[in-house]
Scaffold this motif. Structure first.
Motif, PDB file in Angstrom:
ATOM      1  N   ALA A   1       0.862  -1.188   0.000  1.00 29.69           N
ATOM      2  CA  ALA A   1       0.000   0.000   0.000  1.00 29.69           C
ATOM      3  C   ALA A   1       0.892   1.230   0.000  1.00 29.69           C
ATOM      4  CB  ALA A   1      -0.930   0.010   1.203  1.00 29.69           C
ATOM      5  N   ALA A   2       0.484   2.242  -0.760  1.00 35.39           N
ATOM      6  CA  ALA A   2       1.276   3.462  -0.880  1.00 35.39           C
ATOM      7  C   ALA A   2       0.345   4.652  -1.069  1.00 35.39           C
ATOM      8  CB  ALA A   2       2.243   3.363  -2.062  1.00 35.39           C
ATOM      9  N   VAL A   3       0.853   5.830  -0.756  1.00 38.28           N
ATOM     10  CA  VAL A   3       0.094   7.069  -0.972  1.00 38.28           C
ATOM     11  C   VAL A   3       1.056   8.144  -1.456  1.00 38.28           C
ATOM     12  CG1 VAL A   3       0.376   7.887   1.411  1.00 38.28           C
ATOM     13  CG2 VAL A   3      -1.589   8.658   0.048  1.00 38.28           C
ATOM     14  N   GLU A   4       0.563   9.002  -2.334  1.00 37.90           N
ATOM     15  CA  GLU A   4       1.359  10.109  -2.866  1.00 37.90           C
ATOM     16  C   GLU A   4       0.482  11.356  -2.867  1.00 37.90           C
ATOM     17  OE1 GLU A   4       4.592  10.769  -6.466  1.00 37.90           O
ATOM     18  OE2 GLU A   4       3.163   9.110  -6.577  1.00 37.90           O
ATOM     19  N   VAL A   5       1.023  12.443  -2.332  1.00 36.01           N
ATOM     20  CA  VAL A   5       0.271  13.694  -2.218  1.00 36.01           C
ATOM     21  C   VAL A   5       1.014  14.793  -2.974  1.00 36.01           C
ATOM     22  CG1 VAL A   5      -0.673  15.433  -0.663  1.00 36.01           C
ATOM     23  CG2 VAL A   5      -0.648  13.025   0.031  1.00 36.01           C
ATOM     24  N   PHE A   6       0.289  15.468  -3.867  1.00 32.60           N
ATOM     25  CA  PHE A   6       0.820  16.613  -4.594  1.00 32.60           C
ATOM     26  C   PHE A   6       0.101  17.867  -4.102  1.00 32.60           C
ATOM     27  CE2 PHE A   6       1.501  12.970  -7.265  1.00 32.60           C
ATOM     28  CZ  PHE A   6       2.686  13.194  -7.940  1.00 32.60           C
ATOM     29  N   GLY A   7       0.861  18.821  -3.596  1.00 32.54           N
ATOM     30  CA  GLY A   7       0.286  20.090  -3.159  1.00 32.54           C
ATOM     31  C   GLY A   7       0.912  21.256  -3.895  1.00 32.54           C
ATOM     32  N   THR A   8       0.412  22.436  -3.661  1.00 33.92           N
ATOM     33  CA  THR A   8       0.964  23.615  -4.330  1.00 33.92           C
ATOM     34  C   THR A   8       2.329  24.007  -3.770  1.00 33.92           C
ATOM     35  OG1 THR A   8      -0.294  25.027  -2.800  1.00 33.92           O
ATOM     36  CG2 THR A   8      -1.294  24.554  -4.944  1.00 33.92           C
ATOM     37  N   ARG A   9       2.690  23.482  -2.598  1.00 30.00           N
ATOM     38  CA  ARG A   9       3.990  23.813  -1.990  1.00 30.00           C
ATOM     39  C   ARG A   9       4.945  22.635  -1.922  1.00 30.00           C
ATOM     40  NH1 ARG A   9       2.328  27.449   3.335  1.00 30.00           N
ATOM     41  NH2 ARG A   9       1.421  29.229   2.190  1.00 30.00           N
ATOM     42  N   ASP A  10       4.434  21.422  -1.887  1.00 33.52           N
ATOM     43  CA  ASP A  10       5.332  20.277  -1.702  1.00 33.52           C
ATOM     44  C   ASP A  10       4.670  19.015  -2.203  1.00 33.52           C
ATOM     45  OD1 ASP A  10       7.644  18.955  -1.025  1.00 33.52           O
ATOM     46  OD2 ASP A  10       7.568  19.446   1.106  1.00 33.52           O
ATOM     47  N   HIS A  11       5.447  17.954  -2.185  1.00 35.26           N
ATOM     48  CA  HIS A  11       5.014  16.638  -2.661  1.00 35.26           C
ATOM     49  C   HIS A  11       5.625  15.589  -1.747  1.00 35.26           C
ATOM     50  CE1 HIS A  11       6.608  13.043  -4.811  1.00 35.26           C
ATOM     51  NE2 HIS A  11       5.356  12.910  -5.165  1.00 35.26           N
ATOM     52  N   GLU A  12       4.885  14.522  -1.471  1.00 42.88           N
ATOM     53  CA  GLU A  12       5.429  13.428  -0.653  1.00 42.88           C
ATOM     54  C   GLU A  12       4.864  12.101  -1.124  1.00 42.88           C
ATOM     55  OE1 GLU A  12       5.939  12.089   4.046  1.00 42.88           O
ATOM     56  OE2 GLU A  12       5.576  14.193   3.514  1.00 42.88           O
ATOM     57  N   ARG A  13       5.729  11.100  -1.138  1.00 43.14           N
ATOM     58  CA  ARG A  13       5.336   9.738  -1.519  1.00 43.14           C
ATOM     59  C   ARG A  13       5.732   8.783  -0.397  1.00 43.14           C
ATOM     60  NH1 ARG A  13       8.566   7.901  -6.380  1.00 43.14           N
ATOM     61  NH2 ARG A  13       7.189   9.334  -7.507  1.00 43.14           N
ATOM     62  N   LEU A  14       4.812   7.904  -0.002  1.00 39.78           N
ATOM     63  CA  LEU A  14       5.074   6.930   1.055  1.00 39.78           C
ATOM     64  C   LEU A  14       4.615   5.545   0.612  1.00 39.78           C
ATOM     65  CD1 LEU A  14       3.676   8.764   4.230  1.00 39.78           C
ATOM     66  CD2 LEU A  14       6.083   8.364   3.700  1.00 39.78           C
ATOM     67  N   THR A  15       5.504   4.564   0.708  1.00 38.43           N
ATOM     68  CA  THR A  15       5.101   3.170   0.618  1.00 38.43           C
ATOM     69  C   THR A  15       5.133   2.644   2.046  1.00 38.43           C
ATOM     70  OG1 THR A  15       6.005   2.921  -1.607  1.00 38.43           O
ATOM     71  CG2 THR A  15       5.600   0.902  -0.359  1.00 38.43           C
ATOM     72  N   PHE A  16       3.982   2.712   2.715  1.00 40.26           N
ATOM     73  CA  PHE A  16       3.960   2.416   4.138  1.00 40.26           C
ATOM     74  C   PHE A  16       3.686   0.942   4.433  1.00 40.26           C
ATOM     75  CE2 PHE A  16      -0.193   3.894   2.793  1.00 40.26           C
ATOM     76  CZ  PHE A  16      -1.054   2.931   3.299  1.00 40.26           C
ATOM     77  N   LEU A  17       3.210   0.203   3.427  1.00 39.01           N
ATOM     78  CA  LEU A  17       3.072  -1.243   3.574  1.00 39.01           C
ATOM     79  C   LEU A  17       3.892  -1.873   2.465  1.00 39.01           C
ATOM     80  CD1 LEU A  17       1.677  -3.449   5.258  1.00 39.01           C
ATOM     81  CD2 LEU A  17      -0.169  -3.470   3.564  1.00 39.01           C
ATOM     82  N   ASP A  18       5.068  -2.357   2.844  1.00 39.41           N
ATOM     83  CA  ASP A  18       6.046  -2.861   1.883  1.00 39.41           C
ATOM     84  C   ASP A  18       6.196  -4.363   2.072  1.00 39.41           C
ATOM     85  OD1 ASP A  18       8.392  -3.545   0.464  1.00 39.41           O
ATOM     86  OD2 ASP A  18       9.208  -1.527   0.733  1.00 39.41           O
ATOM     87  N   PRO A  19       6.057  -5.150   1.001  1.00 43.95           N
ATOM     88  CA  PRO A  19       6.213  -6.600   1.145  1.00 43.95           C
ATOM     89  C   PRO A  19       7.529  -7.015   1.792  1.00 43.95           C
ATOM     90  CG  PRO A  19       5.344  -6.059  -1.020  1.00 43.95           C
ATOM     91  CD  PRO A  19       5.709  -4.757  -0.371  1.00 43.95           C
ATOM     92  N   ALA A  20       8.568  -6.188   1.626  1.00 44.95           N
ATOM     93  CA  ALA A  20       9.872  -6.510   2.223  1.00 44.95           C
ATOM     94  C   ALA A  20       9.817  -6.521   3.737  1.00 44.95           C
ATOM     95  CB  ALA A  20      10.929  -5.517   1.748  1.00 44.95           C
ATOM     96  N   ASP A  21       8.863  -5.788   4.304  1.00 47.51           N
ATOM     97  CA  ASP A  21       8.730  -5.706   5.761  1.00 47.51           C
ATOM     98  C   ASP A  21       7.688  -6.669   6.316  1.00 47.51           C
ATOM     99  OD1 ASP A  21      10.600  -3.639   5.753  1.00 47.51           O
ATOM    100  OD2 ASP A  21       9.048  -2.122   5.453  1.00 47.51           O
ATOM    101  N   GLY A  22       7.040  -7.435   5.448  1.00 45.13           N
ATOM    102  CA  GLY A  22       5.995  -8.344   5.907  1.00 45.13           C
ATOM    103  C   GLY A  22       4.840  -7.587   6.539  1.00 45.13           C
ATOM    104  N   ASP A  23       4.343  -8.102   7.646  1.00 45.90           N
ATOM    105  CA  ASP A  23       3.186  -7.509   8.318  1.00 45.90           C
ATOM    106  C   ASP A  23       3.566  -6.610   9.489  1.00 45.90           C
ATOM    107  OD1 ASP A  23       1.318  -8.895   6.663  1.00 45.90           O
ATOM    108  OD2 ASP A  23       1.659 -10.709   7.849  1.00 45.90           O
ATOM    109  N   ALA A  24       4.849  -6.273   9.625  1.00 45.20           N
ATOM    110  CA  ALA A  24       5.314  -5.550  10.809  1.00 45.20           C
ATOM    111  C   ALA A  24       4.616  -4.202  10.987  1.00 45.20           C
ATOM    112  CB  ALA A  24       6.828  -5.347  10.732  1.00 45.20           C
TER     113      ALA A  24
END
Length: 318
Positions: free
Chosen positions: A241-264
């Motif tokens: 699962a991932a989320v990416e936010v584009f704003g008028t001042r900044d941008h951020e991308r997060l892959t907060f559920l990564d298969p490499a980390d399992g269910d941690a």
């Protein structure tokens, strides 16, 4: 001798999500699962190996002991009936998402809980992921500027069983409610427009007409921006699962559920969520999702589901 937990939860439903909660709350001193309820003998037998007492029904549990609260992880169609049983017994409820197959069902569950005076929280665990909390704080503080676009993606490693999928309400109600809640919670805005597309591939013919393997919803947000929810049942690397936010001042991308980390990540968030639920019961304070959140999410999910079913030539049932 190990100290008894401060708050004793009875887990109702020992399926896939129930087992995640069992692992996440193992030996948690603040909120621990101390009893398990499941009507399926094989599920009870599997849980019995943990040493926890198991029961075939909530009335059977209550005939022997009274926990401090119920953690409901049964199929969604059973959520309302279990909230009613808990309300009659005066037991607080932490209910797995989405707390009903429709907005009306979630609203009714909340009404029953409120009339009984019991705490009721809907388990949207992503609200307890630190990186997402930090992103929400940045948006609220104006660091991102005006939110122009949010992309929220969730792809499962493999589809769930056909028996689950045919009664789950479909991909937007089963999976997508996480994204709808996450987008509204992150931005502080509501979804006010929905348009959908879906892939025509369905790998399991048993679910044809009930579910799809991939679908997307383009959303309009009340603050003027837009968002995309992209869902899929086939991600060979595992759940992501991932989320990416584009704003008028900044941008951020997060892959907060990564298969490499399992269910941690999920297990840590489930533990924080249970601790927050205890705070709700004891003080009335919570950062978790409530009835209004669940209703808003299901309303958006229903609009998205209607778009999928209508495009297949099937009239959706409200």
């Amino acid at each position: 001798m190990a100290r008894s937990p401060d708050f004793r939860l009875a887990l109702v439903g020992a399926g896939r999500m129930g087992r995640h909660h069992l692992r996440a709350l193992a030996d948690n001193p603040a909120a621990a699962i101390t009893h398990v309820v499941d009507p399926v003998p094989a599920a009870r037998a599997a849980v019995a190996t943990t040493g926890l007492p198991v029961y075939p029904s909530v009335p059977d549990l209550l005939a022997e002991t009274t926990p401090d609260g119920l953690l409901v992880t049964t199929p969604t169609s059973q959520h309302g009936a279990l909230v009613a049983i808990a309300a009659k017994a005066g037991l607080p409820v932490l209910c797995e998402k989405p707390a009903g197959l429709t907005a009306a069902e979630a609203q009714e569950a909340g009404r029953v809980a409120a009339e009984a005076g019991i705490a009721f929280q809907v388990a949207y665990w992503r609200r307890f992921v630190p990186s997402l909390q930090r992103l929400r704080d940045r948006i609220a503080a104006g660091a991102m500027g005006d939110v122009l676009f949010v992309a929220a993606l969730q792809w499962d490693g493999e589809p769930p069983a056909a028996g689950f999928r045919t009664g789950s309400g479909g991909i937007f109600v089963d999976m997508g409610v996480h994204e709808f809640d996450q987008i509204q919670w992150l931005t502080g805005e509501r979804v006010d427009r929905v348009a959908t597309q879906h892939a025509r591939h369905v790998t399991d013919p048993a679910v044809s007409g009930h579910d799809v393997d991939s679908a997307q919803a383009l959303l309009g947000l009340s603050g003027g921006g837009t968002a995309l929810v992209a869902l899929g049942r086939h991600h060979r690397g595992g759940d992501m699962a991932a989320v990416e936010v584009f704003g008028t001042r900044d941008h951020e991308r997060l892959t907060f559920l990564d298969p490499a980390d399992g269910d941690a990540t999920m297990h840590a968030a489930l533990a924080r969520q249970a601790e927050d639920f205890v705070e709700l019961v004891r003080s009335g304070r919570s950062t978790g999702a409530g009835v209004a959140d669940a209703v808003a999410v299901l309303d958006a999910a229903y609009q998205a589901t209607a778009g999928v079913t209508l495009s297949k030539g099937v009239k959706p049932v409200r």
